[in-house]
Design a protein around this motif. Structure first.
Motif: not given
Length: 115
Positions: A79-80, A28, A46, A93, A58, A77, A95, A54, A56, A52, A82
């Motif tokens: 925001d997803t 990850n 993170t 999470i 946490c 980054a 991206s 890539s 992505l 997850l 999620y």
């Protein structure tokens, strides 16, 4: 630098360089922060909860309050929308734009850091 953010925690403000690495157990994406100028390792931003894809990861909002919002506003980054839960914590999470994050080993070699 595209990978530099300003972060304030416990009344202290830091300029941090963010670099990408991977977690050994599952590959990850890991994002690590170094203090700009001294290149001292500040910590990981993170957490490694579950596999997850890539790019992505946490975000460790439990130990670094406000870091998620800084990542979003800096363009590092997105925001997803999620999250993942661990215990009583819920981690967003994100991206990451990997083009803006130098590789961990390259950063260490460039700055002369020894870990």
């Amino acid at each position: 630098m595209d990978n530099r953010i300003t972060y304030t925690n416990w009344g202290k403000t830091y300029d941090l360089d963010l670099v990408r690495a991977t977690y050994v157990n599952n590959g990850n994406l890991a994002v690590v922060a170094f203090v700009a100028g001294t290149h001292e390792r500040y910590g990981s931003i993170t957490v490694n909860l579950d596999e997850l894809a890539s790019p992505l990861a946490c975000i460790d909002t439990n130990n670094m309050p406000g870091i998620f919002e800084i990542l979003l506003s800096s363009g590092l980054a997105q925001d997803t929308c999620y999250t993942m839960e661990s215990g009583y914590c819920k981690y967003p999470i994100a991206s990451f734009d990997l083009a803006k994050l130098p590789d961990y080993e390259e950063y260490l070699n460039k700055t002369g850091c020894k870990e």
